[in-house]
Every structure is written in structure tokens, then in C-alpha cells.
Design a protein around this motif. Structure first.
Motif, PDB file in Angstrom:
ATOM      1  N   GLN A  13       0.835  -1.151  -0.142  1.00 23.71           N
ATOM      2  CA  GLN A  13      -0.136   0.097   0.052  1.00 23.71           C
ATOM      3  C   GLN A  13       0.853   1.238   0.027  1.00 23.71           C
ATOM      4  O   GLN A  13       1.710   1.625   0.757  1.00 23.71           O
ATOM      5  CB  GLN A  13      -0.978  -0.122   1.179  1.00 23.71           C
ATOM      6  N   VAL A  14       0.690   2.162  -1.054  1.00 21.56           N
ATOM      7  CA  VAL A  14       1.396   3.425  -1.184  1.00 21.56           C
ATOM      8  C   VAL A  14       0.747   4.607  -0.939  1.00 21.56           C
ATOM      9  O   VAL A  14       1.255   5.687  -0.915  1.00 21.56           O
ATOM     10  CB  VAL A  14       2.152   3.365  -2.521  1.00 21.56           C
ATOM     11  N   PHE A  15      -0.496   4.409  -0.888  1.00 25.36           N
ATOM     12  CA  PHE A  15      -1.476   5.658  -0.649  1.00 25.36           C
ATOM     13  C   PHE A  15      -2.879   5.114  -0.225  1.00 25.36           C
ATOM     14  O   PHE A  15      -3.543   4.137  -0.537  1.00 25.36           O
ATOM     15  CB  PHE A  15      -1.814   6.429  -1.985  1.00 25.36           C
ATOM     16  N   THR A  16      -3.469   5.957   0.756  1.00 22.07           N
ATOM     17  CA  THR A  16      -4.791   5.659   1.258  1.00 22.07           C
ATOM     18  C   THR A  16      -5.622   7.314   1.651  1.00 22.07           C
ATOM     19  O   THR A  16      -4.937   8.080   1.790  1.00 22.07           O
ATOM     20  CB  THR A  16      -4.810   4.884   2.560  1.00 22.07           C
ATOM     21  N   GLY A  17      -6.916   7.239   1.152  1.00 24.47           N
ATOM     22  CA  GLY A  17      -7.461   8.493   1.038  1.00 24.47           C
ATOM     23  C   GLY A  17      -8.695   8.236   0.959  1.00 24.47           C
ATOM     24  O   GLY A  17      -9.438   7.066   1.116  1.00 24.47           O
ATOM     25  N   SER A  18      -9.617   9.184   0.231  1.00 21.13           N
ATOM     26  CA  SER A  18     -10.776   9.224  -0.024  1.00 21.13           C
ATOM     27  C   SER A  18     -11.082  10.025  -1.248  1.00 21.13           C
ATOM     28  O   SER A  18     -10.472  10.977  -1.689  1.00 21.13           O
ATOM     29  CB  SER A  18     -11.784   9.760   1.065  1.00 21.13           C
ATOM     30  N   LEU A  19     -12.172   9.533  -2.068  1.00 19.52           N
ATOM     31  CA  LEU A  19     -12.828  10.342  -3.128  1.00 19.52           C
ATOM     32  C   LEU A  19     -13.773  11.057  -2.822  1.00 19.52           C
ATOM     33  O   LEU A  19     -15.068  10.688  -2.781  1.00 19.52           O
ATOM     34  CB  LEU A  19     -12.772   9.295  -4.371  1.00 19.52           C
ATOM     35  N   SER A  20     -13.716  12.633  -3.127  1.00 19.27           N
ATOM     36  CA  SER A  20     -14.526  13.378  -2.603  1.00 19.27           C
ATOM     37  C   SER A  20     -15.096  14.158  -4.026  1.00 19.27           C
ATOM     38  O   SER A  20     -16.301  14.687  -3.943  1.00 19.27           O
ATOM     39  CB  SER A  20     -14.511  14.257  -1.780  1.00 19.27           C
ATOM     40  N   HIS A  21     -14.286  14.103  -5.145  1.00 20.67           N
ATOM     41  CA  HIS A  21     -14.578  14.692  -6.615  1.00 20.67           C
ATOM     42  C   HIS A  21     -13.639  14.073  -7.185  1.00 20.67           C
ATOM     43  O   HIS A  21     -13.130  12.980  -7.008  1.00 20.67           O
ATOM     44  CB  HIS A  21     -14.455  16.206  -6.455  1.00 20.67           C
ATOM     45  N   ALA A  22     -13.615  14.476  -8.660  1.00 20.51           N
ATOM     46  CA  ALA A  22     -12.955  13.877  -9.544  1.00 20.51           C
ATOM     47  C   ALA A  22     -11.319  13.810  -9.102  1.00 20.51           C
ATOM     48  O   ALA A  22     -10.811  14.646  -8.879  1.00 20.51           O
ATOM     49  CB  ALA A  22     -13.329  14.410 -10.996  1.00 20.51           C
ATOM     50  N   LEU A  23     -10.934  12.569  -9.797  1.00 25.16           N
ATOM     51  CA  LEU A  23      -9.352  12.485  -9.434  1.00 25.16           C
ATOM     52  C   LEU A  23      -8.735  11.986 -10.709  1.00 25.16           C
ATOM     53  O   LEU A  23      -9.425  10.791 -11.229  1.00 25.16           O
ATOM     54  CB  LEU A  23      -9.262  11.514  -8.312  1.00 25.16           C
ATOM     55  N   GLU A  24      -7.678  12.346 -11.211  1.00 21.94           N
ATOM     56  CA  GLU A  24      -7.053  12.081 -12.237  1.00 21.94           C
ATOM     57  C   GLU A  24      -5.780  11.378 -11.693  1.00 21.94           C
ATOM     58  O   GLU A  24      -4.991  11.786 -10.723  1.00 21.94           O
ATOM     59  CB  GLU A  24      -6.630  12.952 -13.425  1.00 21.94           C
ATOM     60  N   LEU A  25      -5.632  10.174 -12.530  1.00 20.17           N
ATOM     61  CA  LEU A  25      -3.959   9.439 -12.145  1.00 20.17           C
ATOM     62  C   LEU A  25      -3.329   9.139 -13.487  1.00 20.17           C
ATOM     63  O   LEU A  25      -3.786   9.108 -14.413  1.00 20.17           O
ATOM     64  CB  LEU A  25      -4.664   8.040 -11.609  1.00 20.17           C
ATOM     65  N   GLY A  26      -2.017   9.080 -13.338  1.00 21.10           N
ATOM     66  CA  GLY A  26      -1.081   9.101 -14.378  1.00 21.10           C
ATOM     67  C   GLY A  26       0.422   9.049 -14.058  1.00 21.10           C
ATOM     68  O   GLY A  26       0.571   9.112 -12.813  1.00 21.10           O
ATOM     69  N   ARG A  27       1.453   8.972 -14.985  1.00 21.68           N
ATOM     70  CA  ARG A  27       2.585   9.047 -14.362  1.00 21.68           C
ATOM     71  C   ARG A  27       2.897  10.647 -14.692  1.00 21.68           C
ATOM     72  O   ARG A  27       2.364  11.290 -15.154  1.00 21.68           O
ATOM     73  CB  ARG A  27       3.557   8.288 -15.310  1.00 21.68           C
ATOM     74  N   GLN A  28       4.321  10.603 -14.017  1.00 16.84           N
ATOM     75  CA  GLN A  28       4.809  12.226 -13.984  1.00 16.84           C
ATOM     76  C   GLN A  28       4.852  12.822 -15.460  1.00 16.84           C
ATOM     77  O   GLN A  28       5.370  12.043 -16.255  1.00 16.84           O
ATOM     78  CB  GLN A  28       6.219  11.890 -13.365  1.00 16.84           C
ATOM     79  N   GLN A  29       4.542  14.154 -15.540  1.00 16.17           N
ATOM     80  CA  GLN A  29       4.742  14.899 -16.591  1.00 16.17           C
ATOM     81  C   GLN A  29       5.908  15.595 -16.533  1.00 16.17           C
ATOM     82  O   GLN A  29       6.516  15.864 -15.427  1.00 16.17           O
ATOM     83  CB  GLN A  29       3.517  15.985 -16.892  1.00 16.17           C
ATOM     84  N   HIS A  30       6.507  16.341 -17.524  1.00 15.86           N
ATOM     85  CA  HIS A  30       7.744  17.253 -17.556  1.00 15.86           C
ATOM     86  C   HIS A  30       7.742  18.203 -16.464  1.00 15.86           C
ATOM     87  O   HIS A  30       8.904  18.465 -15.811  1.00 15.86           O
ATOM     88  CB  HIS A  30       7.968  17.661 -18.589  1.00 15.86           C
ATOM     89  N   HIS A  31       7.031  18.919 -16.172  1.00 11.28           N
ATOM     90  CA  HIS A  31       6.777  20.017 -15.265  1.00 11.28           C
ATOM     91  C   HIS A  31       6.653  19.619 -13.700  1.00 11.28           C
ATOM     92  O   HIS A  31       6.562  20.384 -12.794  1.00 11.28           O
ATOM     93  CB  HIS A  31       5.720  21.041 -15.745  1.00 11.28           C
ATOM     94  N   GLU A  32       6.165  18.141 -13.436  1.00  9.01           N
ATOM     95  CA  GLU A  32       5.953  17.614 -12.218  1.00  9.01           C
ATOM     96  C   GLU A  32       7.409  17.023 -11.670  1.00  9.01           C
ATOM     97  O   GLU A  32       8.015  16.472 -12.374  1.00  9.01           O
ATOM     98  CB  GLU A  32       4.862  16.510 -12.202  1.00  9.01           C
ATOM     99  N   THR A  33       7.616  17.409 -10.492  1.00  9.16           N
ATOM    100  CA  THR A  33       9.035  17.079  -9.843  1.00  9.16           C
ATOM    101  C   THR A  33       9.001  15.816  -9.015  1.00  9.16           C
ATOM    102  O   THR A  33      10.114  15.375  -8.568  1.00  9.16           O
ATOM    103  CB  THR A  33       9.606  18.355  -9.183  1.00  9.16           C
ATOM    104  N   ASP A  34       7.758  15.347  -8.563  1.00  8.23           N
ATOM    105  CA  ASP A  34       7.667  14.243  -7.793  1.00  8.23           C
ATOM    106  C   ASP A  34       6.559  13.510  -7.756  1.00  8.23           C
ATOM    107  O   ASP A  34       5.619  13.857  -8.333  1.00  8.23           O
ATOM    108  CB  ASP A  34       7.954  14.790  -6.251  1.00  8.23           C
ATOM    109  N   VAL A  35       6.534  12.359  -7.238  1.00  9.47           N
ATOM    110  CA  VAL A  35       5.385  11.510  -7.263  1.00  9.47           C
ATOM    111  C   VAL A  35       4.411  11.746  -6.074  1.00  9.47           C
ATOM    112  O   VAL A  35       4.714  11.014  -4.873  1.00  9.47           O
ATOM    113  CB  VAL A  35       5.675   9.901  -7.396  1.00  9.47           C
ATOM    114  N   VAL A  36       3.694  12.819  -6.041  1.00  8.82           N
ATOM    115  CA  VAL A  36       2.843  13.321  -4.777  1.00  8.82           C
ATOM    116  C   VAL A  36       1.781  13.482  -5.403  1.00  8.82           C
ATOM    117  O   VAL A  36       1.397  13.620  -6.486  1.00  8.82           O
ATOM    118  CB  VAL A  36       3.642  14.423  -4.134  1.00  8.82           C
ATOM    119  N   LEU A  37       0.701  13.812  -4.598  1.00 11.62           N
ATOM    120  CA  LEU A  37      -0.673  14.282  -4.949  1.00 11.62           C
ATOM    121  C   LEU A  37      -0.664  15.650  -5.212  1.00 11.62           C
ATOM    122  O   LEU A  37      -0.163  16.489  -4.300  1.00 11.62           O
ATOM    123  CB  LEU A  37      -1.749  14.119  -3.825  1.00 11.62           C
TER     124      LEU A  37
END
Length: 600
Positions: A13-37
């Protein structure tokens, strides 16, 4: 109400939380510096939460892969944003690129990158496994890494009781002979030895889990498919002690356990599933222990081994039935032990063709019903001759039988065996004819052609229909010799290759050399004379044949005329006399003394 959301990577398990609205998932994009929410711009001017699951280099997941949106309190919409990468919705098929679908929760999504998303359902913190994949049938000793019994510190009555449990488990499966017996034994074992309130064997069929209720009085109950799909993905035994949603499982369930049932290739084809209820667990601090899990897996392995054994027994029976259609019982037993003998290989063999003369004319006269009875009787008798001399029944082609010696198992005397079978066939005709004389109204006659040489022998059929047969020129020539019996007016012909392999105990006489259709080389032909061959006939014919071959047609004609006075019904002598007279009137043929046969 927010919907629980959990993310696992390689089952951690690497993440636990809740879905209260829309959530997008994917791999890192060029302008993103880390694997975080992160909060990122969705491209529409609106802010939407985004979870980066993997670094930029992980190309098995799209940069924008999945959008999860709540539809209602118990439904979510999954939209695959990737134009290339599909995702797997556990138990519900594949979500294609750039497609969307609404699902009831809980729902699990599996990415090719080994990420697993669980939307809704109970927390997996309580889900436990034995840590190792279950072995396929027949692989437990190969993968045994524990200490042997003599290295363990074993003492006390509890250990003896455990051994007795293991003995009981062995007895359960040794006595089970059918699939129904296996399932019933496993369910009884799970209840009496493991301590489950309820148990059932669940088989996987076309992506669906199908319970096999083994007791007629047992009422169907709901099963946790999320645990079953976890078993399927990990090929391990899993158990969970979470507070289950009673709308999805049985009432008062405190714990469930599922152990995989595997086929011989190690694929999950089912599971042994059990439930514990609160009333049984009041005295113990642990809902389901590792020892119980081990016993449950032992029972599921018993089901796996039993199903594999039943499958192998059925396959062996079918194989034996197939073999016995072609081979003698003794040879069929050998092939059952070593099926590779029927693999395609080159072999020195003798091939026999036996054809019923005037079959079409007779069958038209006696009708279809009697034709079936007659042909079955004839083929039965001829086949018995093949079997008595250790031959292979290759095929029945209408009114023709094909047999072979020398494969799949080598036979040094294959030519002799084939010829003796042919002689037996000729001897069996009077008895068959006597049974059918009133119906047929004419003699029963056959033509037999025999040739020896190398062939490629093996299963020339398919997985749907087995057919063991030879291929090659040797086979074609044997068939041509059967046809040549009509021209030489004799019931059985063998080639020079076959004659060369015989000893003097099998009488034959050389008749001539012929060219048959589609085979260029001249073939020496011998009549298989059987045990009633007259030495005077053989000697007289050979004298006439030698004169004919030397173009001394007058001597040949005189010899044959005298011979026919003693043996007026000898077909080969009549044929040779006809050829001699033709040569005396018209001169020798261009290929003299070879006779070019006009047809097959």
C-alpha cells in the motif's frame, strides 16, 4: 459521503485516502517534480486533483491514464484517458483506451505498471497472505525449502494432533475419485479441520466465479469476489478479518479465507473459500491463524492435485481408446506409457492394402442396410488377421483396408509379418463367403498389394481426430500393387523390396516387371502364393518367364500351353501367354520385358 480510495504498488500500500470529487491518475509529466498528490491545470481552466503514480520513465502507464468520478454513493465512473494503454477492471474485463464505463463499488483497477487501485470496500490493512505463491500440482517437493522433520523441535500432543489432521486430509483426497467427491471432501475438511463455519469450492469460468454447492441442503450465500480476485492475481492464499459489508457477504462474517486451486500449468482455475462467523470466534483472540491458512491451502492443493489426476486419467483413457483403434492391445499399452513413439519419424516399414473386388456392383444389388452389415463383417475378419500378426490398422477407405508393420515400434520382421497376415486374410475368405453366399450370390474376392521401404510415419490427423499413418512413395506403390492384382489375375502381389526381406518359408513366385501409374522405375512383382503353392507351377512359370524375357516367344508359348493343361485356372500364366502371343504377332514392346500397366 467520501468513498475510500487505496493504491497499491506490487501489493504494497502506497496511498490511502478518499474520493470526494474527480481524481486523475497517471505518470509524471515534465513539469512535475515528484510522485505526490498535486493540484494541476486540467487544460479546461478548472482545477482538478491529480495523483502521480509513477516516474516519467515508467512508460507502461500513460501520463494521463485514468479519471475517477463519483456518480452516486455506490457507483463511480472510470474514464481511460490514454489513447494507447488499456487498464484491467478486476473481474469485469478491460477498459479500452479513450473509453469510459460506470461501475458499482467496490471496484479494483489494475495497471500494467503493477499499480492497483481499490475504490470503495474495506481497508486492506487486514488482508494477509502466506507470502509465497501456491505450487502447481507436482511441484511441492521441487520447491520444498523448509527443514525436514528430524531437524524440527517437535514435542507435545498438539503436534501429534496436527499430524493426525494431515493424515485425515490425505485420506480425504485419496478416497475422492470424481470432481464432485473432491469438492465435497475439500468443503468437509475446511469445516471440520480448519474450523470454517461455511466453505465452498469456487471455479473460475470465463471471468466469472461459479460456486459449486456440494450439499443439496446448503443455501447459496454471497462471496467476497475482491478476495477471490486477490487470490487470482497473487496465486496465493489470502485471508481477511475486516468488518465486512454484510450486504456483500454473509451475515455475521468476521473473517474470510480463500486458497487457490491451480491447474498443472500453475494457472488459477478456482479457489477453496471459507467464512468464519462471530459466534465461533468468541473464545479465540485470532480470527484466522497462519496454521489455519496453511491447512486451507493444503486442502486446496488436494483439489488441484485431484483435478489434475482426474484430467490425466481421462486423457489416458481417451488416448488408450484412440490407440486401440489402430494398434494391438499390447502396443497400445506401450504407447500409453511412451506417447512420443507416435511422433513423426522416418521408419522402415511394410505397407498392405486390401480391397474388396466388385464392391460397388454388389452393394448396389444388396442395398445399403445389408452392405453395412457385410462390410463390417469382412473388415472385422481382415482386421483380426492384422492384429494377430502385430500390425497397425491405419485406415478403412470405403471397401479398402490399409495396414502397416514396422512403426511406431520397429519390427525387424515387418515384411514377413505383413505377408503372413495377407495369407491369413486369403484363408479367412471361404468362411466369410459361406456366411454371405445366399446374399451375395457370387464369390468373395479381394486384391492385396504389399510393399516395403522407408516412410514418414506419425499422426497425420489433428488434435480433433487422431490418425496414425505413413506417407511416402512406399505407400503409393503398395496401393498400385493392389490395383495391379486385377491385371495379373492374382489375389496378392508383393514388390521385389518385400520379397528381398522374406525367407524361404514364405512361398512366392516372380511374375514380371511392371511400370505403374506415376512411378517411373520398373517394379519386380511377386505373387504371394501361400501354403498351397505347387513347386511344378512355380518351376514351369519361371521357365516360361525366362524365355519371354529373352524374346524366345515360341518357347515361352509352348511352356505356358503345357503348364495351363495342368493348371488351367492359373491367372498369371494366362496373362503371360496373352502377352507372349501379342509379342509373336506384333513384336516386342518398346520397353520389353517391362509391362506398362494402363491404369491404377
Amino acid at each position: 459521503m467520501p468513498i475510500p480510495l487505496q493504491i497499491f504498488y506490487h501489493d504494497r500500500q502506497v496511498f490511502t485516502g478518499s474520493l470526494s470529487h474527480a481524481l486523475e491518475l497517471g505518470r509524471q509529466q515534465h513539469h512535475e517534480t515528484d510522485v505526490v498528490l498535486l493540484q494541476v491545470n486540467s487544460g479546461t481552466g478548472q482545477q482538478a486533483p491529480r495523483l502521480v503514480l509513477a516516474p516519467l520513465a515508467e512508460t507502461r502507464i500513460g501520463r494521463r491514464q485514468l479519471l475517477i468520478e463519483e456518480v452516486s454513493g455506490d457507483q463511480v465512473r472510470l474514464r481511460n484517458l490514454s489513447p494507447i494503454v488499456p487498464v484491467q477492471v478486476t473481474g469485469r474485463g478491460e477498459l479500452d483506451p479513450e473509453s469510459e464505463q460506470t461501475f458499482s463499488i467496490p471496484v479494483e483497477v489494475v495497471f500494467p505498471s503493477n499499480h492497483r487501485i481499490l475504490v470503495g470496500g474495506s481497508s486492506s490493512n487486514t488482508l494477509q497472505s502466506l507470502g509465497l505463491a501456491t505450487c502447481a500440482p507436482g511441484q511441492h517437493l521441487d520447491q520444498f525449502v523448509a527443514k525436514s522433520v528430524d531437524q524440527l523441535d517437535l514435542s507435545g500432543s498438539d503436534v501429534e494432533q496436527l499430524v493426525q489432521v494431515l493424515q485425515a486430509a490425505m485420506d480425504v483426497f485419496q478416497s475422492a475419485r470424481t470432481q464432485a467427491d473432491l469438492f465435497k471432501s475439500a468443503v468437509q475438511g475446511a469445516r471440520t479441520m480448519v474450523g470454517m463455519n461455511r466453505a465452498v469450492v469456487v471455479m473460475l469460468d470465463d471471468g466469472k466465479w461459479i460456486p459449486n454447492w456440494t450439499e443439496s441442503s446448503q443455501k447459496p450465500w454471497r462471496i467476497s469476489e475482491s478476495v477471490l480476485w486477490k487470490v487470482h492475481a497473487g496465486k496465493q492464499t489470502f485471508w481477511d478479518s475486516a468488518a465486512f459489508d454484510t450486504s456483500k457477504t454473509s451475515t455475521n462474517v468476521e473473517g474470510v479465507i480463500a486458497a487457490p486451486v491451480l491447474n498443472i500449468d500453475g494457472e488459477v482455475i478456482g479457489a477453496l473459500y471459507g467464512e468464519c462467523q462471530r459466534k465461533r470466534l468468541e473464545s479465540g483472540p485470532e480470527v484466522i491463524s497462519r496454521v489455519q491458512a496453511r491447512l486451507m491451502e493444503l486442502l486446496s492443493c488436494g483439489v488441484s492435485s485431484g483435478l489434475s489426476r482426474i484430467e490425466q486419467e481421462v486423457r489416458a483413457i481417451n488416448m488408450k481408446l484412440q490407440f486401440e483403434q489402430y494398434f494391438t492391445k499390447k502396443l497400445a499399452e506401450e504407447l500409453e506409457l511412451n506417447p512420443t513413439l507416435i511422433d513423426g519419424r522416418d521408419a522402415d516399414v511394410t505397407v498392405l492394402f486390401c480391397d474388396i473386388r466388385r464392391f460397388s456392383r454388389i452393394s448396389e444389388r444388396i442395398g445399403t442396410k445389408q452392405t453395412f452389415q457385410w462390410i463390417n463383417d469382412v473388415m472385422e475378419s481382415l482386421s483380426m488377421c492384422v492384429n494377430r500378426h502385430d500390425g497397425v490398422l491405419v485406415d478403412y477407405i470405403g471397401d479398402e483396408l490399409m495396414a502397416m508393420w514396422g512403426a511406431p515400434k520397429p519390427q525387424t520382421d515387418h515384411a514377413s509379418l505383413a505377408c503372413r497376415a495377407a495369407i491369413d486374410m486369403l484363408k479367412s475368405l471361404p468362411e466369410i463367403e459361406q456366411r454371405w453366399s445366399e446374399t451375395l450370390g457370387e464369390p468373395l474376392e479381394v486384391g492385396i498389394g504389399i510393399n516395403s521401404g522407408q516412410v514418414r510415419a506419425g499422426n497425420t490427423g489433428s488434435h480433433f481426430k487422431f490418425k496414425y499413418s505413413p506417407l511416402g512413395t512406399t505407400v503409393n506403390l503398395a496401393s498400385r500393387l493392389e490395383g495391379a492384382t486385377k491385371y495379373l489375375r492374382t489375389p496378392a502381389l508383393i514388390s521385389g523390396e518385400t520379397s528381398h526381406l522374406l525367407d524361404s518359408n514364405i512361398p512366392r513366385r516372380r511374375l514380371c516387371q511392371v511400370k505403374v501409374v506415376n512411378i517411373d522405375e520398373p517394379v519386380p512383382l511377386y505373387e504371394l502364393a501361400g501354403t498351397t503353392c505347387e513347386p511344378k507351377l512355380v518351376a514351369g512359370y519361371e521357365t516360361a518367364l525366362a524365355a519371354f524375357e529373352q524374346k524366345d516367344f515360341t518357347k515361352a508359348a509352348n511352356s505356358l500351353t503345357g503348364l495351363l493343361q495342368s493348371f488351367p485356372n492359373d491367372g498369371p500364366s494366362l496373362v503371360l501367354l496373352s502377352r507372349t502371343v501379342h509379342a509373336m504377332i506384333n513384336g516386342a514392346d518398346a520397353e520389353h520385358p517391362v509391362w506398362v500397366l494402363p491404369a491404377k
